[in-house]
Design an enzyme around this catalytic site. Structure first.
Site, mmCIF file in Angstrom:
data_model
loop_
_atom_site.group_PDB
_atom_site.id
_atom_site.type_symbol
_atom_site.label_atom_id
_atom_site.label_comp_id
_atom_site.label_asym_id
_atom_site.label_seq_id
_atom_site.Cartn_x
_atom_site.Cartn_y
_atom_site.Cartn_z
ATOM 1 N N GLY A 105 0.783 -1.235 0.000
ATOM 2 C CA GLY A 105 0.000 0.000 0.000
ATOM 3 C C GLY A 105 0.809 1.276 0.000
ATOM 4 N N PRO A 130 5.253 -4.610 -0.783
ATOM 5 C CA PRO A 130 5.040 -3.510 -1.725
ATOM 6 C C PRO A 130 4.921 -4.010 -3.167
ATOM 7 C CG PRO A 130 7.353 -3.623 -1.105
ATOM 8 C CD PRO A 130 6.637 -4.670 -0.291
ATOM 9 N N CYS A 138 -14.263 1.940 -27.951
ATOM 10 C CA CYS A 138 -15.614 2.430 -28.180
ATOM 11 C C CYS A 138 -16.389 2.662 -26.897
ATOM 12 C CB CYS A 138 -16.358 1.459 -29.070
ATOM 13 S SG CYS A 138 -15.675 1.534 -30.709
HETATM 14 N N1 LLP Z 1 -0.576 -7.173 -0.178
HETATM 15 C C1 LLP Z 1 -1.892 -7.395 -0.269
HETATM 16 C C2 LLP Z 1 -2.513 -8.365 0.611
HETATM 17 C C3 LLP Z 1 -2.658 -6.676 -1.204
HETATM 18 O O1 LLP Z 1 -3.968 -6.878 -1.270
HETATM 19 C C4 LLP Z 1 -2.036 -5.743 -2.061
HETATM 20 C C5 LLP Z 1 -2.795 -5.000 -3.050
HETATM 21 C C6 LLP Z 1 -0.639 -5.559 -1.936
HETATM 22 C C7 LLP Z 1 0.058 -6.288 -0.977
HETATM 23 C C8 LLP Z 1 0.134 -4.601 -2.806
HETATM 24 O O2 LLP Z 1 -0.304 -3.305 -2.635
HETATM 25 P P1 LLP Z 1 0.514 -2.081 -3.273
HETATM 26 O O3 LLP Z 1 1.797 -1.967 -2.517
HETATM 27 O O4 LLP Z 1 0.777 -2.399 -4.699
HETATM 28 O O5 LLP Z 1 -0.405 -0.933 -3.113
HETATM 29 N N2 LLP Z 1 -5.759 -2.278 -8.825
HETATM 30 C C9 LLP Z 1 -5.566 -1.262 -7.796
HETATM 31 C C10 LLP Z 1 -4.725 -1.762 -6.671
HETATM 32 C C11 LLP Z 1 -5.292 -2.963 -5.975
HETATM 33 C C12 LLP Z 1 -4.377 -3.437 -4.891
HETATM 34 C C13 LLP Z 1 -4.885 -4.661 -4.261
HETATM 35 N N3 LLP Z 1 -4.031 -5.211 -3.254
HETATM 36 C C14 LLP Z 1 -4.948 -0.021 -8.436
HETATM 37 O O6 LLP Z 1 -4.720 -0.034 -9.653
HETATM 38 O O7 LLP Z 1 -4.715 0.976 -7.761
#
Ligand code: LLP
Length: 421
Positions: free
Chosen positions: A237, A280, A349
């Site tokens: 996150g 991450p 489209c």
């Molecule tokens: N760990 C878990 C359990 C997760 O659910 C996620 C992301 C991450 C790690 C990695 O999170 P990051 O560091 O990449 O924020 N499609 C959405 C993002 C969905 C993320 C879902 N889980 C977007 O394009 O913003």
């Protein structure tokens, strides 16, 4: 920033002109600065190393994966988080050591559980009570598990809300007793070894407050319930910069704050300081990647708007339509003052097929120019589709002035390969 203009006014990445790349390989194309990806991974390592605590960094495959990406994760000594049979298959096909893979998912199929067990993944993250019986049933030998908690906390970009995320398909609620029940059930199972607990409180989080407060809450809960675990996984996150005004997660200071807060809290509770895990995705690959497009039709509606359409769209760039996300566009083949605000649109489209709603670009932009959309390294290729029978673009890793194709452009033939005649 992964790109900069050279002395000829052409946008470059890793020493290569993106105009030359676009001319040689066509557009749309995703291009990553390999050194920047590696550097992000090294920054996390270094920050944790400084804390002196035991740690593990897992790259979240869902942000972007392919064989060469997995190899890079391996070379930089990160672990890997997968959420599906397909992500696990990709990791194994790249030769990644399964004991460094963690399997996530709120609805793991029977097949996925078996596949994860057969391949001896490092641990499985339990996301529902039912999984406990299933894993125990299919496991032929002891298996490490981690419980995904729903701590009742939600982190938005700027704010942190406690009891915000109770109604969620993810995790086992602390407040509603599900987490405790899961841990008791795991302790009753012969083959399951409770290695740790996990939480993930959101995406594109700014600052460290939400993560620290959640970690404190979880440590207190563990202590109160007499549950001792060796691993506390904070999930992913960590935010990145998409446009001016966003700030990327400050890895060095952020990890230092988080680790010292956890250490202090554990010590004050007289709880053994756990190994700290992070997952991450976005912050590893997000800012390192850009998308290249060629400009086609330009439509000016007097007094209303100017649409600059490009040769891709929501099939390779869904985040604007899906999340109303903001991006910055740069002209690739000329460095000129951005004196106009236009809408960069895709070619699919749907009216909602917009790439950048308000892009600042030079008014001279014309058919045949190339545009780069910045910070598209995470959740772009991985969320690409074949809508409108669009072909998925190729992906390149740039390093030392060379472009390495890591995913080829999908062919027309591949679009119908699974169709029966
Ligand atoms: N760990 C878990 C359990 C997760 O659910 C996620 C992301 C991450 C790690 C990695 O999170 P990051 O560091 O990449 O924020 N499609 C959405 C993002 C969905 C993320 C879902 N889980 C977007 O394009 O913003």
């Amino acid at each position: 920033m992964a790109v900069k203009y050279n002395e000829y006014g052409e946008l470059t990445m890793g020493g290569t002109s993106l105009k030359t790349l676009a001319q040689s390989f066509g557009t749309p194309a995703f291009v990553y600065d390999e050194d920047e990806i590696r550097n992000q991974m090294r920054r996390y390592h270094e920050a944790f190393r400084k804390s002196g605590l035991k740690y593990n960094i897992s790259y979240a495959s869902k942000a972007f994966t392919c064989l060469q990406m997995v190899k890079l994760v391996d070379e930089e000594d990160l672990q890997l988080d997968v959420v599906s049979e397909g992500e696990l298959y990709t990791a194994l096909a790249a030769g990644f050591d399964p004991s460094r893979i963690h399997f996530h998912g709120n609805n793991k199929t029977k097949r996925e559980i078996q596949y994860a067990l057969e391949n001896h993944v490092g641990y499985i993250v339990i996301d529902a009570l039912e999984e406990i019986d299933l894993i125990n049933k299919y496991a032929s030998e002891p298996v490490d598990v981690v419980v995904r908690l729903n701590p009742g906390v939600e982190a938005h970009t700027h704010e942190f809300i406690q009891t915000g995320q109770e109604d969620s398909k993810f995790g086992l609620s602390i407040k509603h007793g599900l987490a405790k029940e899961a841990i008791e059930a795991i302790n009753d199972k012969e083959k399951l070894n409770l290695k740790g607990v996990h939480f993930h409180i959101g995406s594109q989080i700014e600052g460290t407050e939400a993560m620290i407060e959640t970690a404190k809450l979880v440590l207190q809960w563990l202590k109160d319930n007499n549950i001792e675990v060796e691993l506390l996984n904070l999930g992913g996150g960590f935010g990145i910069k998409y446009v001016d005004g966003d700030t990327s997660f400050p890895i060095e200071e952020g990890i230092a704050e988080i680790t010292s807060a956890i250490k202090e809290t554990a010590e004050s509770l007289d709880y053994p300081v756990p190994e700290i895990g992070v997952e991450p995705g976005r912050s590893i690959v997000g800012e390192a990647g850009v998308t290249l497009y060629e400009v086609g039709t330009i439509k000016e509606i007097p007094g209303v708007n100017k649409y600059v359409s490009v040769d891709g769209g929501m099939s390779d760039h869904i985040r604007t339509a899906l999340y109303d996300a903001d991006y910055e566009a740069l002209l690739v083949n000329r460095e000129e003052e951005a004196d106009e605000t236009v809408t960069v649109a895709g070619k699919l489209c749907e009216s909602g097929d917009i790439i950048v709603r308000e892009a600042k670009l030079p008014s001279s932009v014309q058919r045949g120019d190339y545009l780069a959309i910045l910070s598209t390294g995470a959740y772009h290729y991985s969320m690409a589709s074949n809508y409108n029978q669009m072909q998925k673009p190729p992906v390149f890793f740039m390093k030392d002035g060379k472009a390495r194709e890591v995913i080829k452009r999908q062919s027309l033939r591949q679009l119908i390969i699974n169709d029966t005649k």
